[in-house]
Enzyme design. Structure first.
Site, PDB file in Angstrom:
ATOM      1  N   ASP A  86      -1.270  10.380  -2.313  1.00  0.00           N
ATOM      2  CA  ASP A  86      -0.630   9.660  -3.415  1.00  0.00           C
ATOM      3  C   ASP A  86       0.688  10.386  -3.707  1.00  0.00           C
ATOM      4  O   ASP A  86       0.917  11.499  -3.225  1.00  0.00           O
ATOM      5  CB  ASP A  86      -1.534   9.608  -4.647  1.00  0.00           C
ATOM      6  CG  ASP A  86      -1.112   8.481  -5.599  1.00  0.00           C
ATOM      7  OD1 ASP A  86      -0.037   7.878  -5.385  1.00  0.00           O
ATOM      8  OD2 ASP A  86      -1.857   8.201  -6.557  1.00  0.00           O
TER       9      ASP A  86
HETATM   10  C1  BGC Z   1       0.203   5.759  -7.877  1.00  0.00           C
HETATM   11  C2  BGC Z   1      -0.272   5.001  -6.643  1.00  0.00           C
HETATM   12  C3  BGC Z   1       0.884   4.273  -6.024  1.00  0.00           C
HETATM   13  C4  BGC Z   1       1.983   5.251  -5.718  1.00  0.00           C
HETATM   14  C5  BGC Z   1       3.181   4.643  -5.023  1.00  0.00           C
HETATM   15  C6  BGC Z   1       1.431   6.575  -7.604  1.00  0.00           C
HETATM   16  O1  BGC Z   1       1.973   7.082  -8.787  1.00  0.00           O
HETATM   17  O2  BGC Z   1      -0.845   6.591  -8.320  1.00  0.00           O
HETATM   18  O3  BGC Z   1      -1.298   4.121  -6.993  1.00  0.00           O
HETATM   19  O4  BGC Z   1       0.453   3.585  -4.879  1.00  0.00           O
HETATM   20  O5  BGC Z   1       2.417   5.852  -6.922  1.00  0.00           O
HETATM   21  O6  BGC Z   1       3.931   3.854  -5.851  1.00  0.00           O
END
Ligand code: BGC
Length: 735
Positions: free
Chosen positions: A269
């Protein structure tokens, strides 16, 4: 596989830097500019990223969409880089790309896996046509604490429903014709694992749980996603029993690959591998890259740590070349499966993009999904449906004429001009729109000067009030944890003032989580949960409130009496001192001073404009043989005056087991449509394999003995019977 030799030849030809480059995922600075340019390495700057692509130091870009620009960026990779490996484009398409569908939690309320499949399919068609190959969805984190803001992105509190929705959404995104199909996008089940178990519901917080809870509650939807073919998994931010998920070899390698046979790639993530440092698990960036990579995180999102450190780590022997090759092979294999080696420009046809993005068909589907997600909690005196003529309606509240809060969180590319406010939806439905008055009354979290006075005046001039209150889109989603899951105070004050007018009030809640209702909101004669229904929200709400379509949704999360009951889910254990929910006060049992520990509106709850009445549970036998099955049935009658779309739910309780079990657990559900006066028999087949749990040996086991079964309209009601599972003393099926 067709591309295997090509992939091996590429790996053999790649430098270590090029290999690390395939594992480097950056935000798309060409089609999306969410953040400032990173002063250290210049990422975020289109010129700098173009250079990196040319040098083979970027494998994927995310959150940029668009066919034309996608073609241009891909051209740099496949024409100007040495090995001409196509880029993988990813995006957070969570509930629609341009056409915005209900938030996933709302859609879970439809209890309709086919619908979840269809909206994911439509989202995929738009995504694939916008030069994007991968979505960071579905989120399959099971909601256990409503203070946590991201429940809005998932399938609610029940494991079975999450499993079914995960399967439907993965299949919907990826389609049935192979990932190289024009309309397929790679799904990414996230966030593995335990992210929603954050202690206190505070986003990113530590989790601490038993093996039974991990394997029995939080992991199953990931397993379901892998089984459904999800070739990408995102690792989570949180730590699990002391080991950060993004550095957790047991989760990301032993279980995901060893036990489940996952063959795709794991992506971190947003900087979660870098966060191993803040967790106190890694010393520095190099250490973080090593730990995450060795744990099984193949691709690094945004931090750039893999690009920076993997070459050195391989050269020093701390990471083997075999592990590096393995991760690269996984990424290239998925790129091949997506057809990118055959057609790196897939999804870059602007005519097709124009034809499918925001198509009429998708807009109609959004409205259909919207109305199917609405849950009717209360309808005293049959206030609903509203009358299309001859009734003066005051539509009051911060959401009365609002368009900013119909989409809900996680929408980057919706078309603002298509957002339908409640006012617009009401006017379109009413025979005489002049009978509608609008008053905001309050802002979402702050009072509005003179608002209550104007709203009270509007209420006094009307025959009925629809009070549109609740949470704004910003109040749920990432980092939007709440201590009190209540209607914000200024709106509560508005509700009290409106109730004091004595006018009949329909409370129409907007929400991204279950709420604890009180005062005039809780006591309103009619209560409707409308979440964030997407771009067609106004029409979807009007469809149901004016009776063109009856309400059919059911709560996928329990509405508690009080915030302080969190974490809460219906499938709690009985404890050694179960409380009697019928009693007002009871000492020395498991309850609070102020309230029994039940839900005000239980999981699975939802009314229709009809009235379903349940008969007795019918079973052919009171015994379920070990190698057999048992039919459990009930006759449901619509004793109301309008059609009832009843969702009959089957719950079980394992009375005696080697580990204590939930007081109730959902095992199946079926929808049945009943005309007034009509009766139907609804039958389920129970198999022993449905009755197991994760045992002390961490394996799924089924134990014989007595079980309660309920056929029920929700988790706190229904008709019940008991049967005995007859079989060997203790059997594990080896899972
Ligand atoms: C979130 C994810 C997301 C990623 C990319 C993160 O802050 O937890 O769910 O896919 O950002 O945007």
């Amino acid at each position: 596989m067709r591309h295997r030799e090509r992939i091996e030849a590429l790996i053999a030809a790649m430098t270590i830097e090029e290999k690390a480059g395939q594992l480097n995922l950056l935000a798309d600075p060409f089609r999306w500019l969410p953040m400032a340019v990173n002063p250290l390495d210049g990422t975020g700057d289109p010129a700098r990223v173009t250079t990196l692509i040319r040098e083979g130091k970027v494998g994927s870009l995310f959150n940029g969409i668009g066919a034309k620009a996608g073609r241009e960026i891909q051209r740099v990779a496949v024409e100007e880089s040495r090995l001409k490996i196509p880029l993988l484009f990813a995006a957070d398409v969570v509930h629609g790309l341009s056409t915005i569908f209900p938030v996933p939690l709302a859609e879970a309320a439809a209890f309709d896996v086919e619908l979840a499949y269809r909206t994911a399919r439509a989202a995929a068609v738009e995504t694939a046509a916008s030069a994007v190959h991968q979505t960071y969805a579905p989120m399959v984190d099971v909601a256990r604490d409503q203070r946590w803001g991201r429940n809005v992105e998932g399938g609610g509190e029940d494991v079975l429903l999450n499993n079914l929705l995960a399967t439907a959404r993965v299949r919907g995104f990826q389609g049935d014709k192979g990932l190289d199909d024009r309309d397929a996008v790679l799904a990414t089940a996230k966030h593995m694992a335990g992210y929603s178990a954050a202690i206190g519901g505070v986003d990113y917080n530590t989790t601490d749980m038993s093996e039974q809870t991990l394997r029995g509650v939080f992991l199953p939807p990931f397993k379901a996603s892998v089984d459904a073919g999800s070739l990408s998994i995102m690792s989570a931010f949180n730590d699990v029993n002391g080991i950060p998920a993004s550095g957790n070899r047991r989760l990301l390698t032993d279980i995901l690959r060893g036990e489940w046979g996952f063959e795709g790639f794991v992506v971190s993530d947003y900087t979660s591998e870098q966060e191993l440092i803040a967790h106190g698990f890694a010393e520095d960036g190099r250490d973080a890259a090593r730990l995450a990579f060795q744990a099984g995180v193949d691709v690094s999102m945004v931090s750039g740590l893999y690009m920076e450190h993997l070459p050195g780590l391989v050269q020093s022997g701390e990471v083997s070349m075999a592990r590096l090759d393995e991760a690269v092979r996984r990424v290239l294999t998925v790129k091949a499966a997506l057809g990118l080696f055959d057609d790196p420009y897939r999804g870059t046809d602007e005519r097709r993009e124009k034809a499918v993005v925001g198509s009429r068909e998708h807009i109609a589907l959004s409205r259909e999904a919207g109305r199917k997600s609405i849950v009717l909690l209360k309808n005293d005196g049959d206030l609903l449906p509203l009358k299309k003529s001859g009734q003066r309606i005051a539509l009051i509240g911060p959401f009365a004429d609002d368009v900013d809060n119909v989409w809900g969180p996680w929408t980057i590319w919706g078309a603002p001009e298509r957002r339908v406010s409640l006012e617009t939806g009401f006017r379109a439905a009413m025979a005489d729109p002049a009978l509608l008055t609008i008053a905001r009354g309050s802002d979402v979290e702050t009072p509005l000067a003179g608002g209550i006075e104007a709203a009270v005046a509007a209420a006094q001039g009307a025959d009925i009030v629809v009070l549109a209150i609740g949470e704004s889109a910003r109040m749920s989603g990432e980092a939007q944890s709440r201590t009190e899951i209540v209607v914000p105070a200024p709106q509560q004050a508005l509700a009290e003032a409106i109730a004091a007018t004595g006018k009949p009030v329909v409370v129409l809640l907007r929400n991204g989580r279950a709420l604890a209702l009180s005062g005039a909101v809780r006591n309103a004669p009619a209560l409707v949960v409308s979440w964030f229904l997407g771009e067609q929200m106004g029409h979807a709400v009007a469809d149901v409130l004016f009776g063109d379509h009856g309400p059919t949704g059911r709560l996928p999360v329990s509405f508690p009496h009080r915030s302080g009951q969190q974490p809460y889910s219906y499938d709690r254990k009985t404890t050694g001192r179960p409380a009697d929910p019928a009693l007002e006060t009871q000492e020395y049992v498991s309850r609070y001073r102020e309230t029994p520990n039940t839900a005000l509106y239980a999981f699975g709850y939802g009314l229709t404009y009809g009235q379903a009445t349940y008969g007795e549970v019918e079973m052919a036998s009171a015994e379920l043989p070990w190698a057999g099955h048992l039919e459990v049935a009930i006759t449901v009658t619509n004793t109301g005056a309008r059609t009832a779309e009843e969702l009959v739910q089957l719950y079980i309780h394992d009375r005696v087991a080697s580990l204590t079990q939930p007081g109730r657990l959902l095992k199946d559900f079926k929808r049945v449509s009943l005309r007034p006066g009509e009766s139907k028999r609804v039958a389920f087949t129970l198999h022993p394999s449905q009755l197991g749990f994760i045992g002390a040996d961490e394996r799924y086991r089924v134990e014989p003995g007595l079980f309660d079964v309920w056929l029920a309209p929700h988790a706190q009601g229904g008709s019940t019977a008991t049967f005995r599972l007859v079989g060997p003393p203790s059997v594990s099926d080896g899972r």
